[in-house]
Design a protein around this motif. Sequence first.
Motif, PDB file in Angstrom:
ATOM      1  N   HIS A 121       0.845  -1.186   0.000  1.00 52.87           N
ATOM      2  CA  HIS A 121       0.000   0.000   0.000  1.00 52.87           C
ATOM      3  C   HIS A 121       0.884   1.241   0.000  1.00 52.87           C
ATOM      4  O   HIS A 121       1.898   1.277   0.699  1.00 52.87           O
ATOM      5  N   LEU A 122       0.496   2.243  -0.790  1.00 52.71           N
ATOM      6  CA  LEU A 122       1.213   3.508  -0.825  1.00 52.71           C
ATOM      7  C   LEU A 122       0.215   4.656  -0.722  1.00 52.71           C
ATOM      8  O   LEU A 122      -0.927   4.531  -1.184  1.00 52.71           O
ATOM      9  N   LEU A 146      -1.692   8.039  -1.739  1.00 55.03           N
ATOM     10  CA  LEU A 146      -2.060   8.551  -3.055  1.00 55.03           C
ATOM     11  C   LEU A 146      -0.994   9.481  -3.620  1.00 55.03           C
ATOM     12  O   LEU A 146      -0.719   9.458  -4.829  1.00 55.03           O
ATOM     13  N   ALA A 147      -0.386  10.296  -2.765  1.00 58.82           N
ATOM     14  CA  ALA A 147       0.639  11.238  -3.227  1.00 58.82           C
ATOM     15  C   ALA A 147       1.845  10.537  -3.831  1.00 58.82           C
ATOM     16  O   ALA A 147       2.622  11.155  -4.559  1.00 58.82           O
ATOM     17  N   GLU A 148       2.009   9.234  -3.546  1.00 58.39           N
ATOM     18  CA  GLU A 148       3.144   8.476  -4.079  1.00 58.39           C
ATOM     19  C   GLU A 148       2.726   7.588  -5.250  1.00 58.39           C
ATOM     20  O   GLU A 148       3.317   6.538  -5.496  1.00 58.39           O
ATOM     21  N   ALA A 149       1.732   8.035  -5.995  1.00 57.83           N
ATOM     22  CA  ALA A 149       1.264   7.257  -7.147  1.00 57.83           C
ATOM     23  C   ALA A 149       2.375   7.028  -8.160  1.00 57.83           C
ATOM     24  O   ALA A 149       2.482   5.938  -8.743  1.00 57.83           O
ATOM     25  N   ALA A 150       3.223   8.030  -8.391  1.00 55.65           N
ATOM     26  CA  ALA A 150       4.318   7.872  -9.350  1.00 55.65           C
ATOM     27  C   ALA A 150       5.282   6.774  -8.903  1.00 55.65           C
ATOM     28  O   ALA A 150       5.794   6.007  -9.729  1.00 55.65           O
ATOM     29  N   GLU A 151       5.512   6.683  -7.600  1.00 54.04           N
ATOM     30  CA  GLU A 151       6.391   5.637  -7.075  1.00 54.04           C
ATOM     31  C   GLU A 151       5.759   4.258  -7.277  1.00 54.04           C
ATOM     32  O   GLU A 151       6.444   3.286  -7.614  1.00 54.04           O
TER      33      GLU A 151
END
Length: 339
Positions: A312-313, A315-320
């Motif tokens: 799980h990440l 939302l702000a780390e979608a690019a990651e």
Amino acid sequence: MPSGEFRVQEVPVPVPGPGEVLIEVKAAGVCLSDVHLIDGSLKPFVPVEEITLGHEVAGVIHSLGPDLGGDWAVGTRVALQAGQSCGECANCRRRRAPCLMARTRGVDYDGGWAQYAIAREDTLAPIPDDLPFDQARDHPGRGLHALRRHRRHRRRPPGSGGGHLGRGRAWARTASSWPRLAGAAPVIAVDPLASARERALAFGADLALDPADPDFAASVLRVTGGRGLDLAFDFAGVPAVREQAARTLCRGGAMVLAGLTPQPLTVTDGTRFSWNRNEIRGHYGSGPEHVEQLIRLAATGRLDLSPSISGHLPLAEAAEAVHRLENKVGDPIRLVLVP
């Protein structure tokens, strides 16, 4: 996204229109279709300037739009269908299925990589309180639909001969589990990574093969009693694997293209393919009933979807998340964004 630019940005909270609700997103899956939309190898069917990605979405109803036909309430936990009918084509006007111009969430209209998302009420599927949001989102629905539809089309009874081959680690759970539930035997999984093959065996495959193995075809024939594959499912959109599968079909066997790719499909020996009465069948999406079936199976403990969630990440780390999936960092099956 004509420019091909992927970015995380703040946008106004959308307002639901007639027949719509506003969803507070609790979990949104990241899959290879999203990666291919970003890299441009997969194009929306309906051209758009910008789109919010995310077709695997679950959350709670935050607010209601006008003119709802169902008895929906704020706070209801729901999973969202991965798409919706257009309401305009000849079949929709006659209230027939399937829709001829179905739209896909996160491809043709805004999806769920967001804190809030709009959903038409006919795309909502209620989920029980004890089913986690990350397991309720529609990630294996397409695989279930593909397996059930094409086994039914070929009228294969439980325990019928031949093999079922699945390729695509993101759908490893589906590719291995659903054929067994449907009575298929044997179930063969194919993946170049040893860890993915081990997972497939743990998920229920009878045999897991490396596509680079020089004895690949012989292994398929051995496990199918010399008959070959009755059905071969490509869940990853890999041309080389599709060609390999075509060469191992039994007489009358069919290959189902469930993975998406713009690359051409080739059959090396067309004469043999025709002599064997083989078939190539395209597949896209799933129906509302398949998401509802998955929710019931998961809620009653008949199907555990948690092993297919790799992490799980925020939302702000979608690019990651996209980077990890595209480059197979940690060999993920599915990553989930949590707003």
